[in-house]
Write a protein that holds these residues in place. Structure first.
Motif, PDB file in Angstrom:
ATOM      1  N   ASN A  35      42.758  33.963  13.519  1.00  0.00           N
ATOM      2  CA  ASN A  35      41.803  33.010  14.099  1.00  0.00           C
ATOM      3  C   ASN A  35      40.363  33.494  13.914  1.00  0.00           C
ATOM      4  O   ASN A  35      39.465  32.702  13.612  1.00  0.00           O
ATOM      5  N   VAL A  36      40.144  34.796  14.093  1.00  0.00           N
ATOM      6  CA  VAL A  36      38.804  35.364  13.884  1.00  0.00           C
ATOM      7  C   VAL A  36      38.386  35.172  12.431  1.00  0.00           C
ATOM      8  O   VAL A  36      37.275  34.730  12.145  1.00  0.00           O
ATOM      9  N   GLN A  37      39.294  35.491  11.508  1.00  0.00           N
ATOM     10  CA  GLN A  37      38.993  35.354  10.081  1.00  0.00           C
ATOM     11  C   GLN A  37      38.641  33.919   9.718  1.00  0.00           C
ATOM     12  O   GLN A  37      37.761  33.683   8.883  1.00  0.00           O
ATOM     13  N   GLN A  38      39.305  32.957  10.330  1.00  0.00           N
ATOM     14  CA  GLN A  38      39.040  31.554  10.037  1.00  0.00           C
ATOM     15  C   GLN A  38      37.723  31.081  10.645  1.00  0.00           C
ATOM     16  O   GLN A  38      37.103  30.153  10.144  1.00  0.00           O
ATOM     17  N   SER A  39      37.281  31.727  11.722  1.00  0.00           N
ATOM     18  CA  SER A  39      36.080  31.296  12.452  1.00  0.00           C
ATOM     19  C   SER A  39      34.795  31.966  11.989  1.00  0.00           C
ATOM     20  O   SER A  39      33.716  31.413  12.167  1.00  0.00           O
ATOM     21  N   ILE A  40      34.889  33.133  11.414  1.00  0.00           N
ATOM     22  CA  ILE A  40      33.706  33.967  11.205  1.00  0.00           C
ATOM     23  C   ILE A  40      32.769  33.456  10.116  1.00  0.00           C
ATOM     24  O   ILE A  40      31.563  33.571  10.226  1.00  0.00           O
ATOM     25  N   GLY A  41      33.284  32.889   9.052  1.00  0.00           N
ATOM     26  CA  GLY A  41      32.414  32.434   7.963  1.00  0.00           C
ATOM     27  C   GLY A  41      31.879  33.605   7.161  1.00  0.00           C
ATOM     28  O   GLY A  41      32.388  34.716   7.228  1.00  0.00           O
ATOM     29  N   PRO A  63      15.994  49.252  -1.413  1.00  0.00           N
ATOM     30  CA  PRO A  63      14.985  49.301  -2.469  1.00  0.00           C
ATOM     31  C   PRO A  63      15.341  50.241  -3.621  1.00  0.00           C
ATOM     32  O   PRO A  63      14.793  50.124  -4.702  1.00  0.00           O
ATOM     33  N   PHE A  64      16.289  51.146  -3.404  1.00  0.00           N
ATOM     34  CA  PHE A  64      16.616  52.128  -4.434  1.00  0.00           C
ATOM     35  C   PHE A  64      17.593  51.574  -5.463  1.00  0.00           C
ATOM     36  O   PHE A  64      17.659  52.041  -6.579  1.00  0.00           O
ATOM     37  N   TYR A  65      18.376  50.584  -5.067  1.00  0.00           N
ATOM     38  CA  TYR A  65      19.324  49.971  -5.987  1.00  0.00           C
ATOM     39  C   TYR A  65      19.033  48.491  -6.196  1.00  0.00           C
ATOM     40  O   TYR A  65      19.821  47.784  -6.799  1.00  0.00           O
ATOM     41  N   ASN A  66      17.899  48.013  -5.672  1.00  0.00           N
ATOM     42  CA  ASN A  66      17.526  46.609  -5.778  1.00  0.00           C
ATOM     43  C   ASN A  66      18.692  45.693  -5.398  1.00  0.00           C
ATOM     44  O   ASN A  66      19.032  44.761  -6.116  1.00  0.00           O
ATOM     45  N   SER A  67      19.322  46.005  -4.272  1.00  0.00           N
ATOM     46  CA  SER A  67      20.467  45.216  -3.811  1.00  0.00           C
ATOM     47  C   SER A  67      20.249  44.829  -2.356  1.00  0.00           C
ATOM     48  O   SER A  67      19.401  45.390  -1.668  1.00  0.00           O
ATOM     49  N   SER A  68      21.006  43.846  -1.912  1.00  0.00           N
ATOM     50  CA  SER A  68      20.914  43.417  -0.524  1.00  0.00           C
ATOM     51  C   SER A  68      22.233  43.706   0.181  1.00  0.00           C
ATOM     52  O   SER A  68      23.270  43.875  -0.456  1.00  0.00           O
ATOM     53  N   TYR A  69      22.161  43.772   1.502  1.00  0.00           N
ATOM     54  CA  TYR A  69      23.354  44.027   2.297  1.00  0.00           C
ATOM     55  C   TYR A  69      23.146  43.455   3.688  1.00  0.00           C
ATOM     56  O   TYR A  69      22.034  43.080   4.060  1.00  0.00           O
ATOM     57  N   ASP A 120      24.192  42.579  12.329  1.00  0.00           N
ATOM     58  CA  ASP A 120      24.448  41.198  11.892  1.00  0.00           C
ATOM     59  C   ASP A 120      25.929  40.863  12.053  1.00  0.00           C
ATOM     60  O   ASP A 120      26.284  39.771  12.480  1.00  0.00           O
ATOM     61  N   ILE A 121      26.790  41.813  11.692  1.00  0.00           N
ATOM     62  CA  ILE A 121      28.230  41.613  11.853  1.00  0.00           C
ATOM     63  C   ILE A 121      28.574  41.452  13.330  1.00  0.00           C
ATOM     64  O   ILE A 121      29.282  40.517  13.713  1.00  0.00           O
ATOM     65  N   LEU A 173      36.023  40.201   6.032  1.00  0.00           N
ATOM     66  CA  LEU A 173      34.762  39.472   6.057  1.00  0.00           C
ATOM     67  C   LEU A 173      34.243  39.293   4.641  1.00  0.00           C
ATOM     68  O   LEU A 173      34.392  40.165   3.794  1.00  0.00           O
ATOM     69  N   GLU A 174      33.637  38.144   4.403  1.00  0.00           N
ATOM     70  CA  GLU A 174      33.124  37.839   3.074  1.00  0.00           C
ATOM     71  C   GLU A 174      31.903  38.691   2.784  1.00  0.00           C
ATOM     72  O   GLU A 174      30.945  38.713   3.544  1.00  0.00           O
ATOM     73  N   SER A 175      31.972  39.422   1.661  1.00  0.00           N
ATOM     74  CA  SER A 175      30.829  40.206   1.221  1.00  0.00           C
ATOM     75  C   SER A 175      30.927  40.411  -0.278  1.00  0.00           C
ATOM     76  O   SER A 175      32.001  40.372  -0.856  1.00  0.00           O
TER      77      SER A 175
END
Length: 156
Positions: free
Chosen positions: A10-16, A25-31, A36-37, A111-113
């Motif tokens: 149920n949590v997995q279906q609700s979380i989005g 900034p060192f790998y020019n990536s976002s997280y 937030d979680i 969780l989607e990532s």
């Protein structure tokens, strides 16, 4: 264990999904950061009468992070344990704990990532030139038999 699995489902279906708001900034990536979680996860856990704990523990003389999902109604538990990197540097240990807390939650709740951290595993990662940040010079080579990342420091 039937009850807790239904609630986790149920949590997995609700979380989005999560929007990655933080920039590495060192790998020019976002997280997305752990807060937030938690902001998104905690109300859903409350609705499902689940709680999560992530205590630091010790196994065979090594520090570990246990992540437990507990069904408040039935007492059923799903848990996992990850070995933390060995270091005497409190700052690095704190960063490692936060990293493992985040990814244990991502893993246990599916969780989607995106794999933005995968940049650390490539042979020549895209690094921002910052000679004051020694961590920006690391290249992850492999995970060793004990579950720890093997790293090699790269010259600028």
């Amino acid at each position: 264990m039937k009850n807790i699995y239904q609630k986790v489902f149920n949590v997995q279906q609700s979380i989005g999904s999560f929007e990655k708001k933080k920039i590495n900034p060192f790998y020019n990536s976002s997280y997305f950061e752990i807060n937030d979680i938690l902001r998104k996860l905690l109300p859903i856990l409350k609705k499902e009468k689940l709680t999560v704990t992530q205590p630091i523990s010790n196994k065979d003389g090594r520090a570990t992070l246990k992540t437990k999902i507990i069904d408040i109604e039935s007492g059923e538990v799903i848990e996992d344990e990850a070995f933390l990197p060995e270091t005497i540097d409190a700052q690095k240990m704190g960063s490692g704990i936060t990293y493992f807390r985040r990814y244990c939650l991502v893993s246990l709740f599916l969780l989607e990532s995106e794999d933005d951290d995968g940049n650390a595993t490539v042979k020549n990662p895209v690094l921002k030139n910052n000679k004051n940040n020694f961590q920006a010079q690391k290249e992850v080579k492999a995970v060793n038999k004990d579950g720890f990342l093997e790293e090699e420091y790269l010259p600028f």
